[in-house]
Scaffold this active site. Sequence first.
Site, short mmCIF file in Angstrom:
data_model
loop_
_atom_site.label_atom_id
_atom_site.label_comp_id
_atom_site.label_asym_id
_atom_site.label_seq_id
_atom_site.Cartn_x
_atom_site.Cartn_y
_atom_site.Cartn_z
N LYS A 76 0.86 -1.19 0.00
CA LYS A 76 0.00 0.00 0.00
C LYS A 76 0.89 1.24 0.00
CE LYS A 76 -3.88 2.12 2.51
NZ LYS A 76 -4.83 2.01 3.64
N SER A 151 -9.87 2.22 2.68
CA SER A 151 -8.94 2.92 1.82
C SER A 151 -7.91 2.03 1.13
CB SER A 151 -8.19 3.97 2.64
OG SER A 151 -7.37 3.33 3.61
N SER A 175 -10.28 -0.11 6.93
CA SER A 175 -9.67 -0.06 5.59
C SER A 175 -8.96 -1.30 5.11
CB SER A 175 -8.70 1.11 5.50
OG SER A 175 -9.40 2.28 5.26
N1 GLN Z 1 -13.46 4.54 5.92
C1 GLN Z 1 -12.93 5.03 7.16
C2 GLN Z 1 -12.55 6.47 6.98
O1 GLN Z 1 -12.87 7.00 5.98
C3 GLN Z 1 -11.76 4.21 7.57
C4 GLN Z 1 -10.53 4.47 6.79
C5 GLN Z 1 -9.38 3.64 7.24
O2 GLN Z 1 -9.54 2.63 7.92
N2 GLN Z 1 -8.19 4.11 6.89
O3 GLN Z 1 -11.95 7.07 7.80
#
Ligand code: GLN
Length: 484
Positions: A76, A151, A175
């Site tokens: 990532k 994400s 995410s």
């Molecule tokens: N979808 C969540 C957010 O927008 C979690 C994102 C994540 O886990 N990095 O913050």
Amino acid sequence: MHDKNVAELSAGLKNGDFSSEELTRVYLNRIESLDKDLNSFISVTAEQALAAARIADQQYKSGTAGPLTGIPIAQKDIFCIQGVRTSCGSKMLANFIAPYDATVVTRLNEAGMVMLGKTNMDEFAMGSSNENSFYGAVKNPWDLLAVPGGSSGGSASAVAAQLAPVATGTDTGGSIRQPASLCGITGLKPTYGRVSRYGMIAFASSLDQGGPMARSAEDAAMLLNAMAGFDHHDSTSVDREVPDYTGNLDQSIEGLRIGIPAEFFAEGLDDGVASVIQAALQEYEKMGASLVDISLPNSGLSIPTYYVVAMAECSSNLSRFDGVRFGHRCEDPVDLEDLYKRSRGEGFGAEVKRRIMIGTYALSAGYYDAYYLKAQQLRHLISDDYKKAFEQVDVIMGPTAPSVAFDIGEKSDDPVSMYLSDIYTIAVNLAGLPGMSIPAGFVDNRPVGLQIIGNYFDESRLLNIAHQFQCETNWHKQVPPGYE
Ligand code: GLN
């Protein structure tokens, strides 16, 4: 070769059936021909990958190879890698060449893994659909009209489409698990402190945790073996022995007590997803587990609590991207204030700006007690719900996400509806617990993930429970049409 699991690839390399260089070329070719549609990679590091593969091949010859030597991986783009652009999905870091390796990267390199490239992600890991990336939306290989989740959407899409056998992800509120669910792969968010955050660009430091994304629990276990462990560079990393996560996979789950929280099956859950999860739970009963009804009464508070904590922490973490020390710098600033304003205004995307604004407000004098402090108190209540539940049950199960992958564009104008995609994952981060998502079926040809939540440092048990399900079912072996 690309249809083999990590253990099979490892055996193939060891037996000399193929070399790491050949294997790496297979994946690089797949990325070249298939990723135009998916956009799951931000950077492909082909030269470096081939050089690392040749070193791995030498290690096999000299007898110094380990189980992950020569196995390709996608990282990532939130993990710093020395000499490689680390963009975090943002224009702000479009030209940032990291001067050092994240600890996760060091460990995977030491294990001999071959990095294929850096995967696409929501900007600074903020999002649930991967539409917030400066490098464009990622597509879900199960349906190119659908989001892959976020994400870590690039990692999920790449693993699902077999452009990489495994990948890293990070999970602040879901995410790893939510994109794993939407793309039909296996993802594990470890206990907070299990995997070092050093060199992982910070979003919300008290919640962020890196973890493996793979096709099966067995592959995830092999990857976690290399990722986990104490790191003196990260003050929140926990000094605790790392078990061999592959060692416990075959244990029977007879007598396992699975908690089923009423709140996870209430309003808001798609009917099709609910049926898939019920069928998966029945499968566990067949294997000798018992289902226990439980309640996590403060579940409804997790989204508002998370969005205060995460936004407050991100507003602080992202203050370093000022165009001076780090990040995009605007052209011809007239003075320092103009430099800050325009560099940040041009470098950050809309969602990141929204969160910095809300976070700064929540932390400002006069509001701190009402928002941040209150959110910290609620965080305790939420953790206590889980503590009580684990007095009664061994693990908790439910859906990972309330629906299957939605269409690209469907929720982009409605941030609150987007935030609700993480309704079942967020509390796990607030409590610092480990959680997994494993493929459990389909609704309208789009994958559904089963979430398994464990007690602190119970990753080994989660992987065992997931593996036992994968011995009985074939959901994790399904490949999106066109990517076989
Ligand atoms: N979808 C969540 C957010 O927008 C979690 C994102 C994540 O886990 N990095 O913050």
